[in-house]
Design an enzyme around this catalytic site. Structure first.
Site, PDB file in Angstrom:
ATOM      1  N   GLY A  47     -13.088  -4.087  -1.444  1.00 53.23           N
ATOM      2  CA  GLY A  47     -14.498  -3.737  -1.249  1.00 53.23           C
ATOM      3  C   GLY A  47     -14.944  -2.564  -2.103  1.00 53.23           C
ATOM      4  O   GLY A  47     -16.052  -2.583  -2.644  1.00 53.23           O
ATOM      5  N   GLY A  49      -9.015  -9.974  -2.374  1.00 57.72           N
ATOM      6  CA  GLY A  49      -7.833 -10.549  -1.757  1.00 57.72           C
ATOM      7  C   GLY A  49      -7.483 -11.948  -2.232  1.00 57.72           C
ATOM      8  O   GLY A  49      -6.322 -12.236  -2.538  1.00 57.72           O
ATOM      9  N   LYS A  64     -19.430 -18.175  -0.870  1.00 62.38           N
ATOM     10  CA  LYS A  64     -20.878 -18.018  -0.741  1.00 62.38           C
ATOM     11  C   LYS A  64     -21.539 -17.226  -1.864  1.00 62.38           C
ATOM     12  O   LYS A  64     -20.967 -16.280  -2.379  1.00 62.38           O
ATOM     13  CB  LYS A  64     -21.174 -17.278   0.568  1.00 62.38           C
ATOM     14  N   ARG A 105       0.830  -1.215   0.000  1.00 62.87           N
ATOM     15  CA  ARG A 105       0.000   0.000   0.000  1.00 62.87           C
ATOM     16  C   ARG A 105       0.862   1.262   0.000  1.00 62.87           C
ATOM     17  O   ARG A 105       0.486   2.263  -0.621  1.00 62.87           O
ATOM     18  CB  ARG A 105      -0.927  -0.002   1.214  1.00 62.87           C
TER      19      ARG A 105
HETATM   20  P1  AMP Z   1     -15.068 -15.404  -0.253  1.00 66.92           P
HETATM   21  O1  AMP Z   1     -14.532 -14.817   1.026  1.00 66.92           O
HETATM   22  O2  AMP Z   1     -16.528 -15.642  -0.258  1.00 66.92           O
HETATM   23  O3  AMP Z   1     -14.562 -14.685  -1.494  1.00 66.92           O
HETATM   24  O4  AMP Z   1     -14.467 -16.874  -0.325  1.00 66.92           O
HETATM   25  C1  AMP Z   1     -13.104 -17.158  -0.350  1.00 66.92           C
HETATM   26  C2  AMP Z   1     -12.916 -18.486   0.294  1.00 66.92           C
HETATM   27  O5  AMP Z   1     -13.709 -19.443  -0.368  1.00 66.92           O
HETATM   28  C3  AMP Z   1     -11.497 -19.011   0.249  1.00 66.92           C
HETATM   29  O6  AMP Z   1     -10.968 -18.981   1.531  1.00 66.92           O
HETATM   30  C4  AMP Z   1     -11.669 -20.434  -0.265  1.00 66.92           C
HETATM   31  O7  AMP Z   1     -10.945 -21.366   0.479  1.00 66.92           O
HETATM   32  C5  AMP Z   1     -13.151 -20.687  -0.088  1.00 66.92           C
HETATM   33  N1  AMP Z   1     -13.651 -21.732  -0.968  1.00 66.92           N
HETATM   34  C6  AMP Z   1     -13.538 -21.831  -2.294  1.00 66.92           C
HETATM   35  N2  AMP Z   1     -14.058 -22.980  -2.746  1.00 66.92           N
HETATM   36  C7  AMP Z   1     -14.525 -23.642  -1.681  1.00 66.92           C
HETATM   37  C8  AMP Z   1     -15.172 -24.913  -1.486  1.00 66.92           C
HETATM   38  N3  AMP Z   1     -15.437 -25.698  -2.526  1.00 66.92           N
HETATM   39  N4  AMP Z   1     -15.486 -25.265  -0.247  1.00 66.92           N
HETATM   40  C9  AMP Z   1     -15.213 -24.471   0.806  1.00 66.92           C
HETATM   41  N5  AMP Z   1     -14.619 -23.258   0.697  1.00 66.92           N
HETATM   42  C10 AMP Z   1     -14.282 -22.856  -0.528  1.00 66.92           C
END
Ligand code: AMP
Length: 415
Positions: free
Chosen positions: A396, A373, A217, A34
Site C-alpha cells: 500500500g 502481494g 477492479k 519482514r
Molecule cells: P486486486 O486485489 O484488485 O489486485 O486483484 C487481485 C485478484 O484479481 C486476484 O486474486 C486474481 O485472482 C483476480 N483476478 C484477476 N483476473 C481476474 C479475472 N479475469 N476474473 C476474476 N478475478 C480476477
C-alpha cells in the site's frame, strides 16, 4: 542524516521496523520475510557498537492488550537472526529503565505499539458522527505526541525502516521524528531501497516506460492509473479490468467480472490515453471458463464476445503477444496486479507471459519494479525473483507513493 554516515558507537538507536509477520495458531512464524528485510539495518547498528531498541506493531489489536498479537512470540526468532539474546520490554511505554540499562551490542524489543491507541492516534470507542468526536480526536493527538515523546526518550537517534507503514502518520512512524534533530534521524536500508525504487519509476524514468496494472477492479486502481497516464509510454490494463473495458466499448462479456458503475470511467481512460499519446494495451482475447474453478472447461474467445454462461479468467494467446511486445523493449517497468486468476494453475499463462517479458527486458538493462502481494506472489511462484530489478515489500505504501502522495514516514525524516 543517512544510516551510512551516522556514528552509532556508544549510541542507542530506536528503530521502527515492520515485524508484523504472519503466525500460525501456535505462534510460529510462517513467513519471516519482514524480519529478514530489516536485518541489514539492525546489524549495521550493532556492528558499529550501538545498542538497539526495536519497535513494531503486530496485527490489529485496536489499542488493547491482546496476547494473540504479542511480539514476545518472535523474540526467539529475532535473537537467532541477529545472533544476540534479545531482551523484551512487555510495555512499550514503560521501557525507560530497560532502555537506559542497554549496553553496546545489546538489543531490546518493545511490545506491540498498537496495544496503545496513541500509536495510530485514532480516538477509540467514539463514532465519527458523534458531536464529541472532534474534541476526542484533538485529545488523542495530544496524547499521541506524549506517547511518541516517551518512545523518543529511550534513544539518541531514530531510524525508520518500516516502509510498509510509511503511508501512515502514526506515533512511531512519523510523530516521533519531531523529537529528534535532523542529524539524529534517518531512513533504514530497506526504506532507502524502496524510496530509490519509487524514484526510478517516478523521477528517474528511462524510456520507454511500460506500466502493467492488473487485478480484479478498476475502482481500486484508478488513482494510480490516472497518475501513471502522465508518465508512461505504454499502459497495459489486464486481469478482471479487461471486461469492464470490453463492456464499456459495447462488447458482450458473459459472466465475467465487471464494474457496471465504472463503464464511463473506462471510456474516459481510453479517451485520456489517446489525448496523451499513451499506448493503451487492452486484452483482445481471453481464456473463458464455464465456472470459476481451476478444472472448469475452457475456450479461447475474443474478449468482447464471450458466450453466455462463460467468464474470462485469463489473457488469451493474442493478448499475451501484445503484452510481451509492449514490455520487451521497455527500459522502465512497473507491474502491479495479475493478468488472470493466477491462484488457479490453469489461468496463470497471462501473468506468466508478463513475467517472462519483464525478465527479458530486465536482462537487457530495464529497471523493473514489482509491487503488490499478487504480482509478487506470481514472480515468486514462477521462481523468477532474481530476474527482476526490485520486488517491493511496501504494498500500500509504495502504491500511494506512485499515486503521487507524500508518505508521512518519509516526509518526517526528509522534510
Ligand atoms: P486486486 O486485489 O484488485 O489486485 O486483484 C487481485 C485478484 O484479481 C486476484 O486474486 C486474481 O485472482 C483476480 N483476478 C484477476 N483476473 C481476474 C479475472 N479475469 N476474473 C476474476 N478475478 C480476477
Amino acid at each position: 542524516m543517512t544510516i551510512d554516515n551516522y556514528k552509532f558507537a556508544g549510541k542507542k538507536a530506536i528503530v521502527r521496523v515492520d515485524f508484523n509477520v504472519p503466525l500460525d495458531e501456535n505462534g510460529n512464524i510462517t513467513d519471516d520475510t519482514r524480519i529478514r528485510g530489516a536485518l541489514p539495518t539492525l546489524k549495521k547498528v550493532l556492528a558499529e557498537g550501538g545498542a538497539l531498541i526495536i519497535m513494531s506493531h503486530m496485527g490489529k489489536p485496536k489499542g488493547k492488550v491482546n496476547p494473540k498479537f504479542s511480539l514476545s512470540q518472535i523474540v526467539k526468532a529475532v535473537s537467532e537472526k541477529l545472533g544476540v539474546e534479545v531482551q523484551f520490554a512487555p510495555d512499550c511505554a514503560k521501557a525507560a529503565e530497560a532502555a537506559a540499562a542497554l549496553k553496546a551490542g545489546e538489543v531490546l524489543l518493545l511490545e506491540n505499539l498498537r496495544y496503545y491507541p496513541e500509536e495510530e492516534g485514532k480516538p477509540v470507542g467514539i463514532d465519527k458522527e458523534d458531536p464529541a468526536y472532534d474534541e476526542a480526536k484533538k485529545a488523542m493527538k495530544t496524547s499521541q505526541k506524549e506517547f511518541a515523546k516517551t518512545l523518543a526518550s529511550y534513544a539518541d537517534c531514530y531510524i525508520n525502516d518500516a516502509f510498509g507503514t510509511a503511508h501512515r502518520k502514526h506515533a512511531s512512524t512519523a510523530v516521533i521524528a519531531d523529537y529528534f534533530e535532523a542529524d539524529n534521524k534517518m531512513l533504514g536500508y530497506l526504506m532507502e531501497k524502496e524510496v530509490n525504487a519509487v524514484d526510478n519509476v517516478l523521477s528517474n524514468i528511462k524510456r520507454p516506460f511500460t506500466a502493467i496494472m492488473g487485478g480484479s477492479k478498476v475502482s481500486t486502481k484508478i488513482g494510480i492509473i490516472e497518475n501513471l497516464m502522465d508518465k508512461v509510454d505504454n499502459l497495459i490494463l489486464c486481469g478482471g479490468m479487461t471486461y469492464t473495458f470490453a463492456k464499456a466499448q459495447g462488447g458482450t462479456i458473459g459472466n465475467s467480472i465487471c464494474e457496471d458503475d465504472k463503464l464511463e470511467l473506462a471510456l474516459n481512460i481510453i479517451a485520456k490515453a489517446k489525448e496523451k499519446g499513451v499506448n493503451l494495451v487492452l486484452g483482445v482475447d481471453c481464456v473463458a471458463a464455464d465456472a470459476f474453478a481451476n478444472d472448469a472447461n475452457t475456450q479461447v474467445v475474443p474478449a468482447n464476445a464471450i458466450p453466455e454462461g462463460w467468464e474470462g479468467l485469463d489473457a488469451g494467446p493474442k493478448t499475451q503477444v501484445l503484452f510481451a511486445d509492449a514490455i520487451k523493449n521497455a527500459k522502465t517497468i512497473l507491474w502491479n496486479g495479475p493478468a488472470g486468476v493466477f491462484e488457479f494453475d490453469n489461468f496463470t499463462a497471462g501473468s506468466r507471459a508478463i513475467a517472462d517479458a519483464i525478465a527479458e527486458a530486465t536482462k537487457n538493462g530495464a529497471f523493473s519494479l514489482i509491487v503488490g502481494g499478487d504480482s509478487v506472489a506470481c514472480i515468486n511462484n514462477f521462481g523468477m525473483a532474481d530476474q527482476v530489478s526490485y520486488i517491493s515489500t511496501g504494498g500500500g505504501a509504495l502504491l500511494e507513493a506512485i499515486e503521487g502522495k507524500v508518505l508521512p514516514g518519509i516526509a518526517a525524516i526528509k522534510g
